[in-house]
Design a protein around this motif. Structure first.
Motif, PDB file in Angstrom:
ATOM      1  N   PRO A   1       0.792  -0.729   0.053  1.00  0.00           N
ATOM      2  CA  PRO A   1      -0.243   0.144  -0.101  1.00  0.00           C
ATOM      3  C   PRO A   1       1.163   1.464   0.189  1.00  0.00           C
ATOM      4  CG  PRO A   1      -0.710  -1.363   1.396  1.00  0.00           C
ATOM      5  CD  PRO A   1       0.492  -1.680   0.690  1.00  0.00           C
ATOM      6  N   ALA A   2       0.864   2.392  -0.475  1.00  0.00           N
ATOM      7  CA  ALA A   2       1.292   2.833  -0.547  1.00  0.00           C
ATOM      8  C   ALA A   2       1.593   4.061   0.697  1.00  0.00           C
ATOM      9  CB  ALA A   2       0.586   4.882  -1.534  1.00  0.00           C
ATOM     10  N   GLY A   3       2.968   4.356   0.705  1.00  0.00           N
ATOM     11  CA  GLY A   3       3.384   5.466   1.641  1.00  0.00           C
ATOM     12  C   GLY A   3       3.809   4.492   2.515  1.00  0.00           C
ATOM     13  N   ARG A   4       4.282   3.653   2.593  1.00  0.00           N
ATOM     14  CA  ARG A   4       4.477   2.494   3.350  1.00  0.00           C
ATOM     15  C   ARG A   4       6.231   2.984   3.538  1.00  0.00           C
ATOM     16  NH1 ARG A   4       1.941  -2.128   4.981  1.00  0.00           N
ATOM     17  NH2 ARG A   4      -0.018  -0.802   5.036  1.00  0.00           N
ATOM     18  N   LYS A   5       6.741   2.755   4.649  1.00  0.00           N
ATOM     19  CA  LYS A   5       7.870   3.084   4.676  1.00  0.00           C
ATOM     20  C   LYS A   5       9.452   1.920   5.237  1.00  0.00           C
ATOM     21  CE  LYS A   5       7.939   8.010   6.377  1.00  0.00           C
ATOM     22  NZ  LYS A   5       6.201   8.142   6.295  1.00  0.00           N
ATOM     23  N   GLU A   6      10.253   1.831   4.402  1.00  0.00           N
ATOM     24  CA  GLU A   6      10.894   0.407   5.094  1.00  0.00           C
ATOM     25  C   GLU A   6      11.178   0.811   6.481  1.00  0.00           C
ATOM     26  OE1 GLU A   6      13.408  -0.673   2.038  1.00  0.00           O
ATOM     27  OE2 GLU A   6      12.210  -0.820   1.068  1.00  0.00           O
ATOM     28  N   ILE A   7      11.090  -1.226   6.588  1.00  0.00           N
ATOM     29  CA  ILE A   7      12.395  -0.351   8.361  1.00  0.00           C
ATOM     30  C   ILE A   7      12.772  -0.290   8.090  1.00  0.00           C
ATOM     31  CG2 ILE A   7      11.558  -1.785  10.141  1.00  0.00           C
ATOM     32  CD1 ILE A   7       9.184  -3.231   9.007  1.00  0.00           C
ATOM     33  N   ASP A   8      13.924   0.729   9.230  1.00  0.00           N
ATOM     34  CA  ASP A   8      15.075   0.663   9.054  1.00  0.00           C
ATOM     35  C   ASP A   8      15.068  -0.110  10.229  1.00  0.00           C
ATOM     36  OD1 ASP A   8      17.913   2.337   9.539  1.00  0.00           O
ATOM     37  OD2 ASP A   8      16.567   4.149  10.279  1.00  0.00           O
ATOM     38  N   THR A   9      16.808  -1.413   9.544  1.00  0.00           N
ATOM     39  CA  THR A   9      17.187  -2.331  10.876  1.00  0.00           C
ATOM     40  C   THR A   9      17.976  -2.263  10.956  1.00  0.00           C
ATOM     41  OG1 THR A   9      15.169  -3.759   9.292  1.00  0.00           O
ATOM     42  CG2 THR A   9      16.759  -5.088  10.653  1.00  0.00           C
ATOM     43  N   HIS A  10      18.377  -2.993  12.151  1.00  0.00           N
ATOM     44  CA  HIS A  10      19.498  -2.868  12.893  1.00  0.00           C
ATOM     45  C   HIS A  10      20.305  -3.859  13.868  1.00  0.00           C
ATOM     46  CE1 HIS A  10      20.423   1.184  11.784  1.00  0.00           C
ATOM     47  NE2 HIS A  10      18.719   1.658  12.420  1.00  0.00           N
ATOM     48  N   TRP A  11      21.365  -4.328  13.335  1.00  0.00           N
ATOM     49  CA  TRP A  11      21.575  -5.578  14.158  1.00  0.00           C
ATOM     50  C   TRP A  11      23.103  -5.353  15.176  1.00  0.00           C
ATOM     51  CZ3 TRP A  11      26.604  -9.169  11.736  1.00  0.00           C
ATOM     52  CH2 TRP A  11      26.329 -10.164  12.370  1.00  0.00           C
ATOM     53  N   MET A  12      22.391  -5.018  16.251  1.00  0.00           N
ATOM     54  CA  MET A  12      23.537  -4.911  17.504  1.00  0.00           C
ATOM     55  C   MET A  12      23.769  -6.007  18.111  1.00  0.00           C
ATOM     56  SD  MET A  12      21.694  -1.305  17.605  1.00  0.00           S
ATOM     57  CE  MET A  12      23.002  -0.029  19.150  1.00  0.00           C
TER      58      MET A  12
ATOM     59  N   PHE B   1      15.709 -10.045  20.584  1.00  0.00           N
ATOM     60  CA  PHE B   1      16.524 -10.994  21.122  1.00  0.00           C
ATOM     61  C   PHE B   1      17.118 -12.105  20.856  1.00  0.00           C
ATOM     62  CE2 PHE B   1      14.809  -8.256  24.558  1.00  0.00           C
ATOM     63  CZ  PHE B   1      16.539  -7.992  25.657  1.00  0.00           C
ATOM     64  N   ASP B   2      18.258 -12.390  20.809  1.00  0.00           N
ATOM     65  CA  ASP B   2      18.620 -13.649  20.434  1.00  0.00           C
ATOM     66  C   ASP B   2      18.145 -13.764  18.613  1.00  0.00           C
ATOM     67  OD1 ASP B   2      19.857 -14.005  22.540  1.00  0.00           O
ATOM     68  OD2 ASP B   2      18.582 -15.295  23.704  1.00  0.00           O
ATOM     69  N   ALA B   3      17.735 -12.863  18.054  1.00  0.00           N
ATOM     70  CA  ALA B   3      17.987 -13.242  16.796  1.00  0.00           C
ATOM     71  C   ALA B   3      18.402 -13.970  16.162  1.00  0.00           C
ATOM     72  CB  ALA B   3      18.096 -11.743  16.188  1.00  0.00           C
ATOM     73  N   GLU B   4      19.510 -14.370  16.581  1.00  0.00           N
ATOM     74  CA  GLU B   4      20.414 -15.659  15.575  1.00  0.00           C
ATOM     75  C   GLU B   4      19.284 -17.196  15.874  1.00  0.00           C
ATOM     76  OE1 GLU B   4      21.672 -14.073  18.120  1.00  0.00           O
ATOM     77  OE2 GLU B   4      22.506 -15.460  18.765  1.00  0.00           O
ATOM     78  N   ARG B   5      18.471 -16.964  16.275  1.00  0.00           N
ATOM     79  CA  ARG B   5      17.861 -18.426  16.996  1.00  0.00           C
ATOM     80  C   ARG B   5      17.075 -18.191  15.996  1.00  0.00           C
ATOM     81  NH1 ARG B   5      18.364 -20.353  22.544  1.00  0.00           N
ATOM     82  NH2 ARG B   5      19.524 -19.095  23.503  1.00  0.00           N
ATOM     83  N   PHE B   6      16.734 -17.044  15.279  1.00  0.00           N
ATOM     84  CA  PHE B   6      15.453 -17.866  14.362  1.00  0.00           C
ATOM     85  C   PHE B   6      15.822 -17.341  12.450  1.00  0.00           C
ATOM     86  CE2 PHE B   6      14.207 -14.421  17.608  1.00  0.00           C
ATOM     87  CZ  PHE B   6      12.807 -15.458  18.380  1.00  0.00           C
ATOM     88  N   GLY B   7      15.263 -18.196  12.074  1.00  0.00           N
ATOM     89  CA  GLY B   7      15.170 -18.108  10.459  1.00  0.00           C
ATOM     90  C   GLY B   7      15.171 -16.835   9.705  1.00  0.00           C
ATOM     91  N   LEU B   8      15.898 -16.725   8.551  1.00  0.00           N
ATOM     92  CA  LEU B   8      15.287 -15.246   8.052  1.00  0.00           C
ATOM     93  C   LEU B   8      14.074 -15.407   7.456  1.00  0.00           C
ATOM     94  CD1 LEU B   8      17.685 -14.565   5.195  1.00  0.00           C
ATOM     95  CD2 LEU B   8      17.553 -13.437   7.345  1.00  0.00           C
ATOM     96  N   ALA B   9      13.343 -15.925   7.289  1.00  0.00           N
ATOM     97  CA  ALA B   9      10.967 -16.084   7.265  1.00  0.00           C
ATOM     98  C   ALA B   9      10.837 -15.593   8.055  1.00  0.00           C
ATOM     99  CB  ALA B   9      10.859 -17.003   6.497  1.00  0.00           C
ATOM    100  N   GLN B  10      11.540 -15.555   9.406  1.00  0.00           N
ATOM    101  CA  GLN B  10      10.809 -15.754  10.573  1.00  0.00           C
ATOM    102  C   GLN B  10      11.007 -14.674  11.127  1.00  0.00           C
ATOM    103  OE1 GLN B  10      11.283 -18.858  13.659  1.00  0.00           O
ATOM    104  NE2 GLN B  10       9.353 -17.591  14.904  1.00  0.00           N
TER     105      GLN B  10
ATOM    106  N   LYS C   1      25.409 -14.727  10.497  1.00  0.00           N
ATOM    107  CA  LYS C   1      26.192 -13.401  10.562  1.00  0.00           C
ATOM    108  C   LYS C   1      25.215 -12.865   9.449  1.00  0.00           C
ATOM    109  CE  LYS C   1      30.809 -14.041  13.357  1.00  0.00           C
ATOM    110  NZ  LYS C   1      31.681 -14.720  12.945  1.00  0.00           N
ATOM    111  N   GLU C   2      25.164 -14.136   8.340  1.00  0.00           N
ATOM    112  CA  GLU C   2      25.269 -13.410   7.037  1.00  0.00           C
ATOM    113  C   GLU C   2      23.222 -13.946   7.452  1.00  0.00           C
ATOM    114  OE1 GLU C   2      25.162 -15.291   2.640  1.00  0.00           O
ATOM    115  OE2 GLU C   2      26.948 -16.046   4.166  1.00  0.00           O
ATOM    116  N   ARG C   3      22.819 -13.904   7.916  1.00  0.00           N
ATOM    117  CA  ARG C   3      21.696 -14.136   8.088  1.00  0.00           C
ATOM    118  C   ARG C   3      20.904 -12.657   8.122  1.00  0.00           C
ATOM    119  NH1 ARG C   3      19.007 -17.786  11.610  1.00  0.00           N
ATOM    120  NH2 ARG C   3      20.855 -18.969  11.786  1.00  0.00           N
ATOM    121  N   MET C   4      21.972 -12.700  10.167  1.00  0.00           N
ATOM    122  CA  MET C   4      21.485 -11.086  10.494  1.00  0.00           C
ATOM    123  C   MET C   4      22.215  -9.471   9.432  1.00  0.00           C
ATOM    124  SD  MET C   4      20.550 -11.617  13.170  1.00  0.00           S
ATOM    125  CE  MET C   4      20.101 -13.045  13.163  1.00  0.00           C
ATOM    126  N   MET C   5      23.249  -9.815   8.618  1.00  0.00           N
ATOM    127  CA  MET C   5      22.819  -8.567   6.957  1.00  0.00           C
ATOM    128  C   MET C   5      22.155  -9.024   6.522  1.00  0.00           C
ATOM    129  SD  MET C   5      25.702  -7.308   7.996  1.00  0.00           S
ATOM    130  CE  MET C   5      26.520  -6.436   6.457  1.00  0.00           C
TER     131      MET C   5
END
Ligand code: ADP
Ligand code: MG
Length: 683
Positions: free
Chosen positions: A437-448, A553-562, A591-595
């Motif tokens: 839908p119009a006007g949707r902004k990209e989600i600014d994502t950071h790996w920390m 939290f512990d984002a590395e435990r998740f797959g990319l799709a999730q 690491k690649e998944r986070m990137m």
């Protein structure tokens, strides 16, 4: 393949007695054909390599002349060390054998021998596992290694494989048409079997594999497409005469204009509804692309034609949320709706069932509770399942069978890589919402990293001060729901301490009673709770447009799709949203998944990446996926073969002359035997 010979039992092979037959039986092998179609999972490489370039610790085969008297040292009971000097080309090396004292007599001075073992620091072959007197030429370069169990060993298995291949070599009939084999330079069946088991060289093996991959995918595609074709012809579905004016009216009352992609998809669905065959369609659209409203319009269409509709969601929260969205849009149009979940009380449930059967309910929304055997519809016209990959094949079947040929629409927000879409859903039509839908902004994502948490909380506080809300997602602990809960409670306590003075922090996890979950969720969507600390139960579908900040939290435990699914809970409104991945992955893959997550918001790109990183088995998670299991083909690497097979299968089935030509006899009989030509499901 010729019928008689290949169907002969393995006991017809010389040397196969009842003991061996039992061992083979345990491997699922009864006939000669079963045996030769049991492929090795790898080959042991016995080629001679340049020793100067062989890395330390690599397995290596060396041909050399015995240069010294062997020396034998006993190291205790049944333990010995035998060593000898060999001259291999220019290299004077040592070969070391453990616990093979009996080989001493075979190592005569001046004799040429071949040994295989581990190459050690450029000087010696240690731990020799394979030994033969005489030069390497007497031995195969590649030896097959099979997945065996029970009493049979590799050597014996190979021996019988050799015998069976020799027996069948002259009598096998190839199912692949010769014209195709010529086009793709694929070996015939005998040569391919030889190459898959006992390859002469790398090309022999590669071509054999190429052939079986193609054959497997072609047969798969033929089955899929035959089913699709037969279904179209035979499946008398309802020709739904929906009221176009009413539909237009509904679309006009919506709070926004549909995107072009939504319009296109609605048209595709409506066209299917009108046609007399049964719709079997997959609707793919990234998180937030607006599938719910498409579902609402489609359901309303069948309702205007006097049918009932059903919408099934994977979780109660999601079912409730759908119910409230659809209620808002459809109640003004006079649609009578009911919600049925696992927590619907007995009495209320009975009333719903009665009204459903009597036809006083037009639309039933719910969870798995919708497919209980005692639920009867009056006239079910359309079934929509949201997040369909979470439902098993069996559940899909049961629900379809509830009505008289209801049209079926599966919706999924997990973008499915092209290859998997063709294979897992090959017998379905696919619609894609490829526009946000119009006007949707990209989600600014950071790996920390977690030690930056205080900084992140400062940032979070700023969002909250601006009136926004936040999700905090806690690690998923696969082994134990109890640990999940403990974790989420810990994080909740910490967040309450940090933010509780000024804001309300809510807690949500799978162990809460559904009323409690619903209560928290409602407070969050009404803005009474500003920070929701939760497990992944919020993963699918939940829609709170004011939430703009997410910490995982512990984002590395998740797959990319999730991760992508989770992230999709924010970025649903007009404000810029942020997603912080707290992760300290140890593996390169992690690491690649986070990137990847920080680089793109495109679910399809992430899906392809996920498939590449984790393979097709993991893509859908452990639950039933409806994905076929292939014996040789690999969906990640063989996608080109898959496409070729798809196109070829279409050509074959669409050309009556070709389909009935003599060279197609083999494939025709494969399909006839699998019964797909009668429209039966293959899985
Ligand atoms: P999903 O495809 O993930 O199920 P939803 O149907 O929940 O997405 O829609 C996500 C959000 O986008 C909702 O808030 C919905 O109201 C909004 N939305 C859907 N279609 C449009 C549109 N055409 N224009 C503006 N907003 C839309
Ligand atoms: Mg949705």
């Amino acid at each position: 393949m010729e019928t008689t010979k290949k169907d002969e039992l393995v006991t017809s092979l010389k040397g196969v007695g009842s003991g061996t037959a039992t061992a083979l039986h345990e491997l699922g092998i009864e006939t000669l054909e079963d045996l030769v179609m049991t492929f090795p999972y790898r080959h042991e490489d016995f080629r001679l390599k340049n020793l100067a370039e062989t890395p330390h610790n690599e397995r290596v085969t060396v041909e050399g002349r015995v240069e010294s008297e062997p020396s034998l040292l006993f190291l205790g009971k049944n333990k010995s060390r035998l060593q000898v000097r060999l001259l291999a080309g220019q290299h004077l090396i040592k070969a070391v054998f453990f616990n093979q004292a009996y080989l001493k007599t075979k190592l005569e001075l001046g004799q040429v021998v071949t040994v295989t073992g581990k190459w050690d620091r450029g000087r010696q072959v240690v731990n020799v596992t394979t030994f033969s007197s005489g030069p390497k030429t007497d031995q195969q370069d590649f030896e097959p290694v099979y997945s065996l169990k029970g009493t049979i060993n590799q050597k014996t298995f190979r021996k019988f494989m050799r015998l069976a291949l020799d027996e069948l070599a002259q009598v096998l009939i190839d199912v692949l048409p010769e014209s195709l084999r010529i086009t793709y330079r694929l070996p015939g069946i005998s040569e391919a079997l030889e190459g898959i088991h006992f390859p002469q060289n790398v090309d022999h093996s590669k071509n054999a594999r190429r052939r079986f991959v193609y054959e497997e995918l072609l047969i798969f595609q033929l089955k899929m497409q035959a089913i699709k074709k037969v279904r179209k012809e035979q499946n008398k579905g309802n020709s739904v005469a929906y009221d176009n004016n009413q539909l237009k009216k509904l679309i006009e009352t919506l709070p926004y204009e549909l995107t072009n992609a939504q319009k296109r998809v609605v048209n595709e669905i409506c066209r299917d509804l009108k046609e007399p065959h049964r719709m079997n369609r997959l609707l793919q659209g990234d998180v937030g692309s607006g599938k719910t409203v498409v579902a609402a319009i489609s359901l309303y269409a069948v309702i205007t034609a006097g049918y009932q509709g059903a919408l099934m969601a994977p979780t109660e929260i999601l079912a409730e949320q759908h119910a409230s969205s659809l209620d808002e849009w459809l109640s003004p149009m006079g649609v009578r709706m009911a919600l049925l979940t696992g927590s619907t009380k007995t009495k209320a449930r009975r009333i719903v069932l009665e009204n459903l059967e009597a036809g006083n309910i037009d639309l039933l929304i719910g969870t798995h509770a919708l497919i209980q055997p005692d639920i009867l519809f009056n006239q079910l016209g359309l079934v929509i399942t949201d997040e369909q990959h979470r439902f098993g094949v069996e559940q899909r079947r049961v629900l379809k069978e509830k009505g008289e040929n209801p049209d079926v629409l599966f919706m999924t927000a997990t973008p499915i890589p092209r290859t998997l879409a063709i294979t897992a859903f090959g017998e379905m039509d696919v619609s894609i919402i490829d526009e946000m839908p119009a006007g949707r902004k990209e989600i600014d994502t950071h790996w920390m990293k977690e030690d930056q948490l205080h900084k992140i909380i400062v940032r979070l506080t700023r969002e909250l001060a601006n009136g926004r809300q936040a999700y905090i997602i806690c690690p998923l602990i696969e082994e134990s729901e109890k640990l999940d809960v403990q974790n989420v409670v810990d994080v909740y306590t910490m967040m309450s301490a940090a933010l509780g003075k000024d804001y309300t922090v809510g807690l949500m996890h799978g162990r809460l009673h559904s009323d409690e979950k619903e209560g928290v969720m409602r407070e969050f969507s009404e803005g009474k709770v500003q920070v929701l600390v939760s497990t992944t139960v919020v993963e699918v579908g939940v829609n709170v447009p004011n939430a703009t900040f997410m910490i995982i939290f512990d984002a590395e435990r998740f797959g990319l799709a999730q991760l992508h699914q989770l992230r999709g809970r924010v970025g649903r409104g007009e404000h810029q949203s942020y997603c912080i991945l707290l992760a300290d992955p140890k593996s390169e893959e992690g690491k690649e998944r986070m990137m990847s997550m920080t680089e793109t918001n495109d679910g399809f790109v992430l899906a392809e990446k996920d498939l590449e990183l984790r393979g097709p088995g993991d893509f859908f998670g452990r639950k039933q996926s409806g994905l076929p299991e292939f014996k040789v083909a690999d969906l990640v690497h063989d996608y080109r073969a898959l496409n070729t097979a798809k196109v070829d299968a279409e050509k074959m089935l669409n050309s009556v002359d070709f389909w009935h030509s003599e060279e197609m006899e083999g494939l025709r009989s494969v399909l006839i035997n699998s019964k797909v030509l009668e429209g039966e499901r293959i899985d």
